[in-house]
Each structure stands twice: as structure tokens, then as C-alpha cells.
Design a protein around this motif. Structure first.
Motif, mmCIF file in Angstrom:
data_model
loop_
_atom_site.group_PDB
_atom_site.id
_atom_site.type_symbol
_atom_site.label_atom_id
_atom_site.label_comp_id
_atom_site.label_asym_id
_atom_site.label_seq_id
_atom_site.Cartn_x
_atom_site.Cartn_y
_atom_site.Cartn_z
ATOM 1 N N TRP A 113 0.794 -1.310 0.113
ATOM 2 C CA TRP A 113 0.029 0.123 -0.263
ATOM 3 C C TRP A 113 1.034 1.223 0.142
ATOM 4 O O TRP A 113 0.487 2.253 -0.623
ATOM 5 N N ASP A 115 3.721 1.625 -1.504
ATOM 6 C CA ASP A 115 4.229 1.688 -2.575
ATOM 7 C C ASP A 115 3.116 2.340 -3.753
ATOM 8 O O ASP A 115 3.399 3.136 -4.629
ATOM 9 N N PHE A 116 2.053 1.622 -3.544
ATOM 10 C CA PHE A 116 0.716 1.927 -4.275
ATOM 11 C C PHE A 116 0.487 3.597 -4.082
ATOM 12 O O PHE A 116 0.228 4.373 -5.177
ATOM 13 N N ALA A 117 0.587 4.206 -2.978
ATOM 14 C CA ALA A 117 0.260 5.457 -2.383
ATOM 15 C C ALA A 117 1.516 6.401 -3.410
ATOM 16 O O ALA A 117 1.084 7.499 -3.685
ATOM 17 N N LYS A 118 2.740 5.754 -3.373
ATOM 18 C CA LYS A 118 3.711 6.511 -4.028
ATOM 19 C C LYS A 118 3.530 6.650 -5.288
ATOM 20 O O LYS A 118 3.592 7.704 -6.170
ATOM 21 N N GLU A 119 2.987 5.689 -6.079
ATOM 22 C CA GLU A 119 2.695 5.543 -7.548
ATOM 23 C C GLU A 119 1.715 6.670 -7.529
ATOM 24 O O GLU A 119 1.775 7.306 -8.800
ATOM 25 N N LYS A 120 0.691 6.958 -6.666
ATOM 26 C CA LYS A 120 -0.335 7.728 -7.211
ATOM 27 C C LYS A 120 0.078 9.414 -7.065
ATOM 28 O O LYS A 120 -0.458 9.927 -7.660
ATOM 29 N N GLU A 121 1.301 9.553 -6.199
ATOM 30 C CA GLU A 121 1.684 10.697 -6.048
ATOM 31 C C GLU A 121 2.576 11.208 -7.078
ATOM 32 O O GLU A 121 2.929 12.417 -7.207
ATOM 33 N N LYS A 122 2.916 10.390 -7.801
ATOM 34 C CA LYS A 122 3.982 10.622 -9.038
ATOM 35 C C LYS A 122 3.346 11.339 -10.105
ATOM 36 O O LYS A 122 2.015 11.226 -10.463
ATOM 37 N N VAL A 124 2.310 12.758 -13.693
ATOM 38 C CA VAL A 124 2.019 12.200 -14.816
ATOM 39 C C VAL A 124 2.853 12.818 -15.910
ATOM 40 O O VAL A 124 2.578 14.051 -16.125
#
Length: 132
Positions: A113, A115-122, A124
Motif C-alpha cells: 500500500w 508503494d501504491f500511494a507513492k505511485e499515485k503521487e508521481k 504524470v
């Protein structure tokens, strides 16, 4: 001795405490068996997918902790001191291993979770068309 009345009859404090201990042991066994049942069901459900490793580890840990609790309950009904000590060490080691499985399963779940939150913060990246 302090008297803990649990029944309407006249009994000794030791008998009343033994009755209370029996009620607690029965309730504890029921909770352990239900936890064991649902943990087994969870480990069957999570056969694949992103959550498989973390929840399977948690389920195995709960299975081991439930078994340890049942071992500790069995210790309360043993007669020999030697068997009681064996059950104490077996229960402690089983509970320790179960705790490790739960800990590592929770850590895997947290990392997933996190890592998932980090991916959403990147941000686009916008694509720029190269015109030729």
C-alpha cells in the motif's frame, strides 16, 4: 482468601475461581477455533493476485497463534508436570512463529500500500508530439 461468588451454592473461593477459569478456557477455545477456521478460509481465497503473499502470511500466522492458544489450553488440563512444561515450550514456540508470520505479512501489506500511494503521487509525464 477472597471469595469470588459465581454460583448461588456455597462453594469455596478456589472452586469458584476454577469455574471462572473453565468458562474463560471454553470461550478462549471457541475464539481460537473460529480464528483458525477463518484464517484457513482466507488462505484458500488468496491463491493468487497482488494480496496473496501478505494475506497468506497473515493467515498462516493466525493459524499458528490459534494452535498455540489451543496448546496452552491443553496445558491447563494436563496432570504431569513434565508434559505441562513440554506443552508450555511448544505453545511458546508456535506462538512466536505465528507472530513472525503475522508481522512479515503485515509488513508486506504495508509495503504494497505504501508503494501504491507513492505511485499515485508521481506526476504524470505529458507526452510531446515530435513534428517532423
Amino acid at each position: 482468601l477472597y471469595r469470588i461468588p459465581l454460583s448461588k451454592g456455597v462453594g469455596t473461593a478456589v472452586e469458584d475461581i476454577d469455574a471462572l477459569r473453565m468458562i474463560i478456557n471454553i470461550a478462549s477455545a471457541a475464539v481460537s477455533l473460529l480464528s483458525l477456521y477463518y484464517a484457513l478460509r482466507l488462505s484458500i481465497i488468496f491463491r493468487s493476485g497482488i494480496l496473496q503473499k501478505s494475506w497468506r502470511g497473515i493467515a498462516i500466522g493466525i493459524i499458528l497463534v490459534s494452535i498455540a492458544n489451543l496448546i496452552f489450553l491443553a496445558r491447563t488440563i494436563t496432570i504431569s508436570e513434565g508434559m505441562s512444561q513440554v506443552l508450555l515450550y511448544a505453545g511458546a514456540m508456535t506462538a512466536f512463529m505465528g507472530g513472525l508470520f503475522v508481522l512479515f505479512g503485515l509488513r508486506k501489506e504495508y509495503r504494497l500500500w505504501h508503494d501504491f500511494a507513492k505511485e499515485k503521487e508521481k506526476p504524470v509525464a505529458t507526452e510531446q508530439k515530435v513534428q517532423s
